[in-house]
Structures are given as structure tokens and as C-alpha cells.
Design an enzyme around this catalytic site. Structure first.
Site, PDB file in Angstrom:
ATOM      1  N   GLY A  12       2.803   7.888   1.127  1.00 42.11           N
ATOM      2  CA  GLY A  12       1.919   6.955   0.441  1.00 42.11           C
ATOM      3  C   GLY A  12       1.666   5.699   1.261  1.00 42.11           C
ATOM      4  N   LEU A  14       2.476   2.360   0.755  1.00 38.73           N
ATOM      5  CA  LEU A  14       3.664   1.546   1.004  1.00 38.73           C
ATOM      6  C   LEU A  14       4.685   2.314   1.829  1.00 38.73           C
ATOM      7  CD1 LEU A  14       5.532  -0.872   0.672  1.00 38.73           C
ATOM      8  CD2 LEU A  14       6.142  -0.008  -1.604  1.00 38.73           C
ATOM      9  N   ASP A  53      11.211  16.075  -3.858  1.00 38.07           N
ATOM     10  CA  ASP A  53      10.467  15.902  -5.100  1.00 38.07           C
ATOM     11  C   ASP A  53      11.386  15.152  -6.051  1.00 38.07           C
ATOM     12  OD1 ASP A  53       9.245  16.054  -7.546  1.00 38.07           O
ATOM     13  OD2 ASP A  53       8.881  18.220  -7.490  1.00 38.07           O
ATOM     14  N   ALA A  77       5.483   7.156  -6.948  1.00 34.70           N
ATOM     15  CA  ALA A  77       5.124   6.931  -8.358  1.00 34.70           C
ATOM     16  C   ALA A  77       3.712   7.444  -8.592  1.00 34.70           C
ATOM     17  CB  ALA A  77       5.187   5.440  -8.714  1.00 34.70           C
ATOM     18  N   THR A  79       0.424   6.143  -9.772  1.00 34.18           N
ATOM     19  CA  THR A  79      -0.072   4.763  -9.873  1.00 34.18           C
ATOM     20  C   THR A  79      -1.534   4.655 -10.298  1.00 34.18           C
ATOM     21  OG1 THR A  79      -0.596   4.762  -7.510  1.00 34.18           O
ATOM     22  CG2 THR A  79       1.568   3.912  -8.149  1.00 34.18           C
ATOM     23  N   TYR A 141       0.523   3.275 -18.185  1.00 34.30           N
ATOM     24  CA  TYR A 141       1.135   3.073 -16.861  1.00 34.30           C
ATOM     25  C   TYR A 141       2.143   1.930 -16.918  1.00 34.30           C
ATOM     26  CZ  TYR A 141       1.541   1.390 -12.036  1.00 34.30           C
ATOM     27  OH  TYR A 141       2.026   0.943 -10.829  1.00 34.30           O
ATOM     28  N   LYS A 145       6.273   2.034 -16.315  1.00 32.38           N
ATOM     29  CA  LYS A 145       6.955   1.230 -15.289  1.00 32.38           C
ATOM     30  C   LYS A 145       7.974   0.279 -15.915  1.00 32.38           C
ATOM     31  CE  LYS A 145       6.131   1.373 -11.388  1.00 32.38           C
ATOM     32  NZ  LYS A 145       6.714   2.200 -10.301  1.00 32.38           N
TER      33      LYS A 145
END
Length: 303
Positions: A12, A14, A53, A77, A79, A141, A145
């Protein structure tokens, strides 16, 4: 002492920035992990990669037992906010159940966990926000979180939560766009765009978020840290800055409010973060939005 850091979600945005930053750090052993094949194999052949995973409890237990990291930085995540609203079971599995598995394994092995969270745990009524602000998510979402944060906070192992806001950046073989590239590419194509001017954020350069996560892990910091820029801007204001930087036609940008968009998930109107704690305790120093635009220009423009 050598830090052995495992990063989840290394494919991803980040995750890729963390691999770029951490692979070159002294006294640091990096293990990249993600679902699927390693997108960074050609760029960083020296970096160890293990498929993982995080929604598979047995796999989480096996990988962490085999790799024995001292630190885990959890970036994986779901997102996409509207996808989370429409596919709640999948969202919960990826954002909450996976965190239960990681927290369990980290607690068993005494691994320091850095968990990445979001401004969307807040209602959007009172930004910019400090770390002790009271959560109140307005979409699923954000609910997922917040539930994950509560699981992390109950862990007996050392933990830190890094919350962030509207992350932008560019990465290798990465399909999603961001506000800077979307505005630049739309205006270059002569396309008129509508941009909201009643939502407030402190936009975060992906490299800055990676730096914040690294500072937390390196200092074995615990607790909650807000990592973003310090500039409170609306997306419309961001779009104007992008147009100015690339000398593009601002007349193509229309100012609208959020109610003119029909989206499955509500967005909090006013978030953004106060980052004094991260600056003082971690030595965190973010780029300005102008500097972030310039960095993306260097990374993506070949002309």
C-alpha cells in the site's frame, strides 16, 4: 540494539513509504508483508518479504512466531470509506478482526505494536483535534477504526496508535489517486472539477506519515499520536494551491459544499489535527502542503 520491524500492508501507499525509509536505517532489520505478491521486489530486492493475510489468525500466529519482530507497524486496512459503508462485514473483518489477531500475537510475544488509525473516528464538529478529543464516528469506516483502537488500547503489550488525516502521495504500481494528482491531471486535461469547501483537514504527505511511524517505533513510544501537517485547509483551498503550483487554470475549479455530492458514507466536516505532542515528544516535523506538492511533482513529472 537492532530493531526487527515487520510492516503489514507493504504494497500500500504507507507501506511502500515505510519500506523505502526503513530499509536504509542502521541497526534495523525490515520484514515487509502483504497479501499477494511483493510489488517492491524489483525496487528493494534486499528487503525480506513474507506473504501475510492479517485476516487469517493461523497465518498471523505462524508468521510472527517465525519472524520474531521486536516491532510491528500495522498499515493494512480497508480504507475506501464508501466501500466500507456498503460492505460492512468485509470492512469489520479487515479493520477489526485482523487487529484482534495481531494484538493477540503481539501480546504473546511482547512485540511493540504501532497501529495506524484515522481522523474519521471523530464527528467533525470541533477540529483541529488533540489526542484526547472524544471520538464520535459518523460512518462505518470510522466505527471500525474506533473499535480497532479500543482493542489495541486493551493490549498488555506495548502499543502506540498513530492517527492521521487525508494522506496523499504516489507509489509504485498503485492504482488509487490522491487530491494533488487528481486536480493536476484534471486541469491539465482541461476538465472542470467540483471541489468541496466546507470540509476541513490537515493533509498528510505519505512520507511524513511513514516518518511518524518510524519515530514511534524507534523510540519505543507508547500512547496516541496525531501525525499530519499543521495546516488546516479545505479541499478547495488545496486544489487552488495545486493549480497555482503547476500554473493551471483555476477557473476550471468550482467551489461546492459537501451536500452537493451523493455518497454512501457521511464525511465529518471539520477534523484536522493538533500535532504538538508528536513534535515535542517524537521530534516529528512535517512538510508544508506546498512542499508536499513539490515532492509529488518531482516523483511523477518527467518533463
Amino acid at each position: 540494539m537492532t530493531n526487527r520491524i515487520l510492516v503489514t500492508g507493504s504494497n500500500g501507499l504507507l507501506g511502500q513509504k515505510l519500506v523505502a525509509l526503513l530499509h536504509a536505517q542502521p541497526q534495523t532489520e525490515l520484514i515487509a508483508s502483504s497479501r499477494g505478491t511483493n510489488k517492491l521486489a524489483a525496487l528493494y530486492p534486499q528487503v525480506r518479504f513474507v506473504p501475510l493475510d492479517v485476516t487469517d489468525r493461523a497465518q498471523v500466529q505462524a508468521v510472527l512466531a517465525a519472524e520474531r519482530p521486536t516491532h510491528l507497524i500495522h498499515t493494512a486496512a480497508m480504507t475506501n470509506v464508501d466501500e466500507c459503508e456498503l460492505n460492512r462485514e468485509d470492512c469489520w473483518h479487515q479493520n477489526v478482526t485482523a487487529v484482534e489477531y495481531l494484538v493477540e500475537a503481539c501480546a504473546q510475544q511482547g512485540i511493540h505494536l504501532t497501529h495506524v488509525s484515522t481522523d474519521f473516528i471523530f464527528s467533525g464538529e470541533a477540529g483541529p483535534l488533540a489526542e484526547d478529543a472524544v471520538p464520535g464516528p459518523v460512518n462505518f469506516y470510522g466505527q471500525s477504526k474506533l473499535a480497532a483502537e479500543q482493542i489495541v488500547q486493551a493490549s498488555p503489550a506495548p502499543w502506540a496508535i498513530v492517527r492521521t488525516v487525508l494522506v496523499y502521495g504516489t507509489a509504485h504500481d498503485y492504482g488509487r489517486t490522491n487530491i494533488v494528482l487528481w486536480v493536476r491531471d484534471s486541469l491539465r486535461a482541461g476538465k472542470a472539477i467540483k471541489v468541496v469547501d466546507d470540509q476541513f483537514r490537515t493533509p498528510t504527505l505519505a512520507e511524513d506519515l511513514a516518518q511518524g511511524c518510524w519515530l514511534v517505533a524507534r523510540q519505543h513510544a507508547t500512547g496516541i499520536y496525531h501525525i499530519s501537517s499543521s495546516e488546516l485547509l479545505t479541499p478547495y483551498e488545496m486544489a487552488l494551491q495545486v493549480a497555482d503550483y503547476f500554473h493551471l487554470d483555476k477557473a476550471l475549479i468550482s467551489r461546492v459544499d459537501a451536500s452537493s455530492f451523493s455518497q454512501p458514507a457521511r464525511r465529518p466536516l471539520r477534523t484536522g489535527f493538533l500535532i504538538a505532542k508528536a513534535q515535542q515528544e517524537l521530534g516529528y516535523q512535517p512538510h508544508s502542503f506546498q512542499e508536499g506538492i513539490a515532492l509529488l511533482a518531482r516523483q511523477t513529472d518527467t518533463r
